[in-house]
Design an enzyme around this catalytic site. Structure first.
Site, mmCIF file in Angstrom:
data_model
loop_
_atom_site.group_PDB
_atom_site.id
_atom_site.type_symbol
_atom_site.label_atom_id
_atom_site.label_comp_id
_atom_site.label_asym_id
_atom_site.label_seq_id
_atom_site.Cartn_x
_atom_site.Cartn_y
_atom_site.Cartn_z
ATOM 1 N N GLU A 192 22.061 3.962 6.567
ATOM 2 C CA GLU A 192 20.668 4.047 6.112
ATOM 3 C C GLU A 192 20.184 5.487 5.939
ATOM 4 O O GLU A 192 19.019 5.780 6.123
ATOM 5 C CB GLU A 192 19.722 3.329 7.098
ATOM 6 C CG GLU A 192 19.914 1.830 7.175
ATOM 7 C CD GLU A 192 18.754 1.122 7.890
ATOM 8 O OE1 GLU A 192 18.057 1.762 8.702
ATOM 9 O OE2 GLU A 192 18.540 -0.069 7.611
ATOM 10 N N GLU A 206 22.281 -5.717 5.941
ATOM 11 C CA GLU A 206 21.369 -6.099 7.017
ATOM 12 C C GLU A 206 20.294 -7.023 6.486
ATOM 13 O O GLU A 206 19.303 -6.584 5.926
ATOM 14 C CB GLU A 206 20.687 -4.872 7.655
ATOM 15 C CG GLU A 206 21.609 -4.056 8.490
ATOM 16 C CD GLU A 206 20.877 -3.035 9.341
ATOM 17 O OE1 GLU A 206 19.646 -3.158 9.511
ATOM 18 O OE2 GLU A 206 21.550 -2.115 9.834
HETATM 19 C C1 LIG Z 1 14.854 -0.770 4.680
HETATM 20 C C2 LIG Z 1 14.317 -1.856 3.851
HETATM 21 O O1 LIG Z 1 14.935 -2.324 2.921
HETATM 22 N N1 LIG Z 1 13.140 -2.301 4.174
HETATM 23 C C3 LIG Z 1 12.477 -3.360 3.463
HETATM 24 C C4 LIG Z 1 12.674 -4.645 4.209
HETATM 25 O O2 LIG Z 1 11.987 -5.669 3.624
HETATM 26 C C5 LIG Z 1 10.593 -5.455 3.610
HETATM 27 C C6 LIG Z 1 9.990 -6.712 3.095
HETATM 28 O O3 LIG Z 1 10.610 -7.097 1.924
HETATM 29 C C7 LIG Z 1 10.276 -4.236 2.764
HETATM 30 O O4 LIG Z 1 8.898 -3.986 2.766
HETATM 31 C C8 LIG Z 1 11.005 -3.050 3.353
HETATM 32 O O5 LIG Z 1 10.857 -1.925 2.552
#
Ligand SMILES: CC(=O)N[C@H]1CO[C@H](CO)[C@@H](O)[C@@H]1O
Ligand SMILES: *[C@@H]1O[C@H](CO)[C@@H](O)[C@H](O)[C@H]1NC(C)=O
Ligand SMILES: *[C@@H]1O[C@H](CO)[C@@H](O)[C@H](O)[C@H]1NC(C)=O
Ligand SMILES: *[C@@H]1O[C@H](CO)[C@@H](O)[C@H](O)[C@H]1NC(C)=O
Ligand SMILES: *[C@@H]1O[C@H](CO)[C@@H](O)[C@H](O)[C@H]1NC(C)=O
Ligand SMILES: *[C@@H]1O[C@H](CO)[C@@H](O)[C@H](O)[C@H]1NC(C)=O
Ligand SMILES: *[C@@H]1O[C@H](CO)[C@@H](O)[C@H](O)[C@H]1NC(C)=O
Ligand SMILES: *[C@@H]1O[C@H](CO)[C@@H](O)[C@H](O)[C@H]1NC(C)=O
Ligand SMILES: *[C@@H]1O[C@H](CO)[C@@H](O)[C@H](O)[C@H]1NC(C)=O
Ligand SMILES: *[C@@H]1O[C@H](CO)[C@@H](O)[C@H](O)[C@H]1NC(C)=O
Length: 829
Positions: free
Chosen positions: A186, A255
């Site tokens: 990440e 993830e």
């Molecule tokens: C790290 C990432 O992808 N975060 C996302 C996870 O999902 C939420 C809801 O869809 C997003 O708002 C985040 O940006």
């Protein structure tokens, strides 16, 4: 994506395959293209789930992995936890639940693949993101960027892990189970502030990883600029719209958050089975190839491994397997059925032409068809958050697609799965008292005070004329650091007769003593860690002793430069404020320091401590800070998981037979507001949706793995930091209390108890249009009259029963022809 592009990826994939097979020699070939992961030539879609080996015990692994396999997973994913494996530079630990090789071999024995996310940065709500704190203290180091000292250490550890795996022939290229490895983690989310050095670092990571020559693909998650051949992958609650940065990379979701983690003071997060299934089905509807549940089993942050600050000891995550390894139903079963449905169409999904059609109001029909063979599969999804859809596909049938759901249509003409139609039992877990023979209802306790004579007098082991940063000073060998100084008050100076002590700290918890008296404790509130402590104090003429005990509660694990986040009273200021606001700044005084508690260095948590003679059985103190408590107990009978209920305790750490079961803090209550009884699966999930447990301890029960217990006498030792009562502390077991089902006509409902128990009674059964939810079902307007007796006959006295939900089983009902009939059951274990 168009069909012709898909075919092109396929040709490209074959080219990769040939290239790799010439390098790999024997072993399993793992390649990929835009449409599939290709294992020994077979085009696959893969389901994987995260299980972090240090968050359970080696004795739990076979059962967890077996349940993952039965739940339809192809692979288990784990991070590698550098801080645990190399606690001191070049001193390694791979024993007990840190035995990575044993964990991988256990997965291999179960016939599953492994996805190894070496990182070595892990995030994971893990202490300091998995970096050892000694790394932070290396002169000249800059963590997670283009810095030679850091890169040397990262390469040294990564290489060692890869070599260990190679030695045991664990990579697929050697015939082993590891099919994919990950470098970094990440980084793309936080790399902006690192500038050009961040970009250079990621390039270096890719080259370094490749040079390790593992013969299986490397991935980088959340890294849109991942250099080829690194595959960039998606993390999030939904990844259906994600596109890899190269057309020959498969669409991978590393993830998929099955729930969310919990903090001290936080509420219980819950993500519905319907919404997780919706997200996964959407991902495969739009070309997904690999999907990993984060977490599949969350487990427990034993010892001082939780990150944060303020991450709880429980890392349950509302995952398909709960903290203790029980099936979290209906999530586990509902996802299992989805895996079966998608697996059954794997061949056509990975070798076909794709078309997509908008049917209006958020409904889409996606078709995968292999023109040559005529095989096909359709996904009919309804993204509308409020309106159910009745879709007429003419000769291919009529479908009821509830709002925010996906149907999978085998041959494009029969529904084999719908993400909102849950036909799996809902298990209501119960806690049962410890029924070991001769076990008294209440535990009897010994106690002793934490020895503090030296520190309350200001005696440390070293000194400095400034306020030091805590983790740098302790190298995180303990949560605790004493900061001690003294101040001389002139007899004739009256401005100090009434004074205030003010301490500006970066957290996470502060206890202040003046002239041996505790004058108060404080910690961050509402997710803030730094705070200003201010309490009135009495000073006397002459020397006054000020002793401040600062405690950390998990080191920060996420964000740009998170490794530099400060802890402790670093820099202060620490001030005395007297009459008329006259201020004495003590920040540059001579400060004495002591790392850790005396009780820790005397190992009072261990049964074998040489200092074990001073436990007192008289006048058990209640609400006394800085106190050690000890009791003995018998292990609960049976195989059900064991927990200790620490209701009544304040904050501290607990040990069973010398094993730390983690920090406890049941006095930290979740906020009163923000919970709701209703949890609507429809609409975007976020970590603030469907919260429960408002106003209760954020964590009351603590997992005691069976392997920590002996058959005869066991010892529980508690260190209580802020004051609490051990009188209500009790050991319990966790099992299924009630099994409910609400299954659609045409499905088969399975009801099961746990741990050898049988179903003792059916509280409710109705095949018709019953209303309500588990625990509060009500008869609807119509039903089959024999509903109850049919279910009783099939289930009572059984550990598991199967019921075909159909009129064949129940006889005809008096429902009208257009009623969607369901079987609602509540069974008692
Ligand atoms: C790290 C990432 O992808 N975060 C996302 C996870 O999902 C939420 C809801 O869809 C997003 O708002 C985040 O940006
Ligand atoms: C790691 O560093 C040590 C020296 O500190 C060295 O002996 C060892 O070979 C290195 N390991 C690897 C795998 O590079
Ligand atoms: C949901 O459906 C309703 C009616 O069926 C429609 O008015 C609305 O626009 C739809 N919403 C979306 C996002 O498609
Ligand atoms: C893909 O489908 C084609 C027919 O369209 C078939 O010839 C080929 O063998 C299939 N490939 C795989 C790997 O199944
Ligand atoms: C104490 O205060 C008095 C009056 O302000 C002063 O004369 C004396 O020197 C002070 N004593 C010390 C030890 O500082
Ligand atoms: C407290 O310390 C922080 C740094 O840790 C600093 O930003 C802040 O200004 C200080 N506050 C006061 C009141 O001194
Ligand atoms: C002392 O400071 C506080 C705020 O910090 C202020 O409210 C108060 O009026 C001050 N008192 C005097 C006597 O200056
Ligand atoms: C079906 O039968 C039940 C009695 O078994 C009755 O209470 C109910 O009203 C009937 N419903 C219909 C729609 O006839
Ligand atoms: C359920 O139905 C299937 C066929 O649809 C049949 O094979 C099976 O025996 C039935 N099971 C029960 C318990 O009735
Ligand atoms: C279902 O059928 C009954 C009559 O059999 C009719 O009154 C009712 O309106 C229908 N309901 C729906 C939703 O079509």
């Amino acid at each position: 994506m168009t069909g012709s592009m898909r075919d092109m990826f396929f040709v490209f994939g074959l080219a990769l395959l040939f290239f790799c097979s010439s390098v790999l020699g024997e072993g399993i070939q793992v390649t990929y293209d835009g449409g599939a992961i290709i294992i020994n030539g077979e085009r696959r879609v893969l389901f994987s789930g995260s299980i972090h080996y240090p968050r359970s015990t080696a004795q739990m692994w076979p059962d967890l992995i077996q349940k993952a396999k039965e739940g339809g997973l192809d692979a288990v994913e784990t991070y590698v936890f550098w801080d645990r494996h190399e606690p001191r530079r070049r001193e390694y630990d791979f024993t007990g639940n840190l035995d990575l090789i044993r964990f991988i071999k256990t997965i291999q024995d179960a016939g599953l693949y492994v996805v190894l996310r070496i990182g070595p940065y892990v995030c994971a709500e893990w202490n300091y993101g998995g970096y050892p704190v000694w790394l932070h203290n290396m002169p000249g180091v800059q963590i997670r960027t283009d810095n030679q000292i850091y890169k040397d250490e990262m390469q040294n550890f990564t290489t060692m892990i890869v070599n260990m795996c190679k030695q045991e022939k664990l990579f697929a290229s050697q015939g082993g189970p590891i099919i994919i490895a990950q470098i970094e983690n990440e980084y793309g989310n936080i790399m902006g502030p690192y500038g050009a050095a961040g970009k250079a670092y990621i390039q270096w990571c890719a080259k370094m990883a490749e040079s390790l020559n593992i013969g299986v693909p490397w991935i980088m998650c959340q890294q849109s600029d991942a250099p080829q051949p690194m595959i960039n992958t998606c993390n999030g609650f939904y990844c259906d719209t994600f596109k890899p940065n190269n057309p020959s990379s498969p669409k991978m979701w590393t993830e998929n958050w099955t729930g969310w983690y919990k903090t001290w003071g936080g509420k219980d997060p819950h993500r519905t089975a319907e919404d997780v299934a919706f997200a996964v089905a959407r991902f495969f509807q739009f070309g997904g190839v690999f999907q990993n549940y984060y977490m599949y089993h969350g487990g427990t942050n034993f010892g001082r491994t939780s990150g944060g600050p303020y991450i709880t000891t429980s890392y349950d995550y509302d995952a398909p397997l709960d903290e203790y390894g029980n099936l979290n139903q209906p999530k586990w079963g509902h996802l299992n059925q989805l895996h079966l449905a998608i697996k059954s169409v794997q061949k056509v999904l990975t070798n076909s032409t794709f078309t997509n059609k908008q049917l209006g109001n958020g409904v889409e029909l996606s078709t995968y068809i292999n023109e040559a063979t005529g095989e096909k599969v359709c996904f009919l999804s309804n993204q509308n958050t409020t309106n159910d859809a009745n879709i007429d596909l003419q000769k291919d049938g009529k479908y009821f697609v509830p709002a925010w759901s996906v149907s999978i249509l085998g041959d494009c003409n029969k529904e084999v799965y719908n993400s909102a139609k849950v036909n799996t039992q809902t298990s209501v877990m119960v806690k049962k008292p410890n029924k070991a023979e001769n076990e008294p209802a209440q535990l009897s306790w010994l106690w002793r005070p934490e020895p503090m004579k030296d520190t309350l007098k200001g005696k440390g082991t070293f000194s400095a004329t400034k306020l030091l940063e805590q983790k740098e000073t302790t190298v995180d060998v303990s949560d605790y650091l004493w900061y001690m100084t003294s101040v001389n008050i002139n007899k004739s100076d009256h401005s100090w007769s009434k004074a205030t002590l003010r301490v500006n700290t970066t957290g996470h918890v502060l206890h202040a003593y003046v002239n041996k008296n505790c004058i108060g404790s404080q910690w961050g509130k509402g997710g803030k860690y730094n705070f200003i402590f201010e309490q009135p104090i009495k000073l006397k003429a002459g020397i006054n002793q000020i002793s401040l005990l600062s405690a950390t509660v998990g080191l920060q694990n996420y964000g740009s430069f998170f490794d530099l986040a400060l802890t402790g009273i670093v820099g202060g200021p620490v001030q005395l404020i007297g009459a008329g606001n006259v201020t004495k700044d003590l920040s540059s005084n001579q400060w004495f320091y002591k790392v850790g508690l005396n009780g820790e260095s005397q190992q009072l948590y261990s049964e074998n401590s040489p200092h074990n003679n001073k436990w007192d059985s008289n006048e058990l103190p209640i609400r006394r800070a800085m106190t050690w408590y000890k009791t003995t107990f018998k292990a609960p009978l049976g195989r059900d998981p064991v927990v200790v209920d620490l209701q009544g305790m304040g904050k501290g750490q607990a040990w069973v037979n010398g094993h730390s079961i983690g920090r406890f803090w049941p006095s930290f209550l979740a906020e009163e507001s923000g919970c709701s009884d209703k949890c609507d699966y429809r609409g975007q999930y976020g970590s603030n949706k469907c919260l429960t447990n408002c106003g209760n301890p954020s964590q009351r029960w603590y997992h005691v793995p069976r392997s920590f217990l002996r058959d005869d006498k066991n010892t529980l030792i508690l260190f209580e930091e802020i004051g609490g009562s051990p009188l209500q502390v009790a050991f319990q077991t966790i099992t299924v209390g009630t099994a409910c089902g609400n299954a659609y006509e045409g499905s088969t409902l399975q009801l099961s108890c746990q741990g050898g128990q049988t179903i003792s009674a059916i509280q409710f059964a109705s095949f018709g249009d019953a209303q309500g939810t588990c625990g509060s079902y009500l008869k609807g307007t119509c039903e089959a009259v024999n509903s109850l007796s049919v279910v009783q006959k099939a289930c009572v006295g059984q550990q598991t029963c199967l019921i075909n939900v159909s009129e064949t089983t129940f006889g005809t009902s008096n429902c009208s022809g257009n009623t969607t009939k369901r079987l609602a059951v509540e069974a008692v274990c």
